[in-house]
Design an enzyme around this catalytic site. Sequence first.
Site, PDB file in Angstrom:
ATOM      1  N   GLY A 251      65.455   6.019  99.092  1.00 52.02           N
ATOM      2  CA  GLY A 251      65.798   5.796  97.680  1.00 52.02           C
ATOM      3  C   GLY A 251      66.667   4.558  97.510  1.00 52.02           C
TER       4      GLY A 251
ATOM      5  N   ARG B  49      73.364  -9.121 101.082  1.00 49.60           N
ATOM      6  CA  ARG B  49      73.975 -10.457 100.995  1.00 49.60           C
ATOM      7  C   ARG B  49      75.073 -10.626 102.038  1.00 49.60           C
ATOM      8  NH1 ARG B  49      78.614 -11.808  98.241  1.00 49.60           N
ATOM      9  NH2 ARG B  49      78.814 -13.932  97.433  1.00 49.60           N
TER      10      ARG B  49
ATOM     11  N   ASP C 151      70.287   9.513 104.401  1.00 50.16           N
ATOM     12  CA  ASP C 151      70.258  10.373 105.580  1.00 50.16           C
ATOM     13  C   ASP C 151      68.926  10.297 106.336  1.00 50.16           C
ATOM     14  OD1 ASP C 151      72.008  12.292 106.860  1.00 50.16           O
ATOM     15  OD2 ASP C 151      70.395  13.730 106.469  1.00 50.16           O
TER      16      ASP C 151
ATOM     17  N   SER D 113      66.761   7.860 106.336  1.00 48.11           N
ATOM     18  CA  SER D 113      66.641   6.533 106.960  1.00 48.11           C
ATOM     19  C   SER D 113      67.494   6.454 108.224  1.00 48.11           C
ATOM     20  CB  SER D 113      67.088   5.446 105.975  1.00 48.11           C
ATOM     21  OG  SER D 113      66.277   5.507 104.823  1.00 48.11           O
TER      22      SER D 113
ATOM     23  N   ASP E  12      75.569  11.947 100.044  1.00 48.43           N
ATOM     24  CA  ASP E  12      75.306  13.086 100.928  1.00 48.43           C
ATOM     25  C   ASP E  12      75.137  12.692 102.396  1.00 48.43           C
ATOM     26  OD1 ASP E  12      72.954  11.751 100.535  1.00 48.43           O
ATOM     27  OD2 ASP E  12      71.730  13.541 100.274  1.00 48.43           O
TER      28      ASP E  12
ATOM     29  N   GLY F  30      70.533  14.553  92.250  1.00 50.62           N
ATOM     30  CA  GLY F  30      71.108  15.256  93.394  1.00 50.62           C
ATOM     31  C   GLY F  30      70.216  16.416  93.768  1.00 50.62           C
ATOM     32  N   ARG F  31      69.245  16.143  94.625  1.00 47.81           N
ATOM     33  CA  ARG F  31      68.265  17.175  94.975  1.00 47.81           C
ATOM     34  C   ARG F  31      68.878  18.226  95.901  1.00 47.81           C
ATOM     35  NH1 ARG F  31      63.008  14.286  96.529  1.00 47.81           N
ATOM     36  NH2 ARG F  31      63.445  13.244  94.573  1.00 47.81           N
TER      37      ARG F  31
ATOM     38  N   ARG G 287      70.280  22.371  73.925  1.00 51.90           N
ATOM     39  CA  ARG G 287      69.366  21.266  74.218  1.00 51.90           C
ATOM     40  C   ARG G 287      69.536  20.811  75.660  1.00 51.90           C
ATOM     41  NH1 ARG G 287      67.479  22.416  70.169  1.00 51.90           N
ATOM     42  NH2 ARG G 287      67.224  21.310  68.198  1.00 51.90           N
TER      43      ARG G 287
ATOM     44  N   GLN H 111      69.792   6.724  86.361  1.00 50.74           N
ATOM     45  CA  GLN H 111      70.984   6.810  87.219  1.00 50.74           C
ATOM     46  C   GLN H 111      70.884   5.949  88.467  1.00 50.74           C
ATOM     47  OE1 GLN H 111      72.221  11.289  87.334  1.00 50.74           O
ATOM     48  NE2 GLN H 111      70.119  11.111  86.655  1.00 50.74           N
ATOM     49  N   ARG H 112      69.666   5.552  88.820  1.00 53.39           N
ATOM     50  CA  ARG H 112      69.483   4.753  90.039  1.00 53.39           C
ATOM     51  C   ARG H 112      69.640   3.264  89.782  1.00 53.39           C
ATOM     52  NH1 ARG H 112      67.815   6.840  94.492  1.00 53.39           N
ATOM     53  NH2 ARG H 112      66.484   8.673  94.556  1.00 53.39           N
TER      54      ARG H 112
END
Length: 326
Positions: free
Chosen positions: A17, A27, A109, A111, A135, A176-177, A250, A258-259
Amino acid sequence: MAEQGKIKKIGILTSGGDAPGMNAAIRAVVRKAIADGLKVVGIQKGYQGLLNEEMSEMTARSVSDSIQQGGTILRTARSEEFRYEEGRKKAAAICKKHGIDAIVVIGGDGSYRGAYELSKVGEPVVCLPGTIDLDIACTDYTIGFDTAINTALEAIDKVRDTSSSHERCSIIEVMGRNAGYIALWCGVASGAEDILIPEKYNYDEQEIINHIIESRKIGKTHHLIINAEGIGHSTSMARRIEAATGMETRATILGYMQRGGSPTCKDRYYASVMGAMAADLLKQGKTNRVVCYKNGDFVDYDINEALAMKKQIPEYQYEIAKALSI
Ligand code: ADP
């Protein structure tokens, strides 16, 4: 472990991700390595790009104007082929062919696990923690987390305004899975009445319903629930809560916003320091290390030791979140 001066050319890739601040890290690696006399090869699209030999030499100018950009200029990907030893052996052979003595991997994690497996088939690595989820066990900070929580918080504040005006219940789902750090931080910072995180949630919706009813009795006019992606089902949860409490409810799922976005000062600063450290380690011939931020300092650990570490949501911080929403 390699000896000092043995590493002359390094590869760099981003994997899994994407996270804001990855560019600041790239850089820093590129410029510090070049300043120290190393050559740098930029590998596109993570491990899959390595397997496809999508790479080219980078100069100090390759990373101009990137520090303020979200995403990753090297692109990122997931690779099924790399999950198998055969694929990793092929990747190591490609590195040999191109004279790449070691690879800097910026990712989460998964990777890291891939990098460790790559080191076992002969290609040395150094890892940098790039994930919005916070995480990774060995580090108290990951590149992108600060930007992600600030982006999410800005959106939550906006929903909160309208939720408060209409005296509604709002469920806001953040990323956050498997880890609830984004939800915990945003929940505390937005004054949420309930924070649902995968590490703690007991799936007892009646508790939330009772909490809403009790809160209304003590004069609260709206109710904010921060729900982590790993629990999900925010829309159906909203329907059930509305039916049970009579309070208009709602759901808002923040998703990929968020990414993205320009990294915060903190993410740029930490990523810059960590990137420079990765280049330094390689210059010194130190490999199979991960660069971390632990107990207030930038440090590095052996990758095998780092992967064995465990991380848990800090109990006290989770408990005070409840106490502060009375
Ligand atoms: P992240 O790094 O963000 O956690 P992933 O879990 O998708 O993202 O991992 C990125 C890539 O790393 C995967 O597509 C795969 O190629 C590689 N990878 C993940 N886990 C392993 C593993 N246990 N062994 C080898 N490679 C792995």
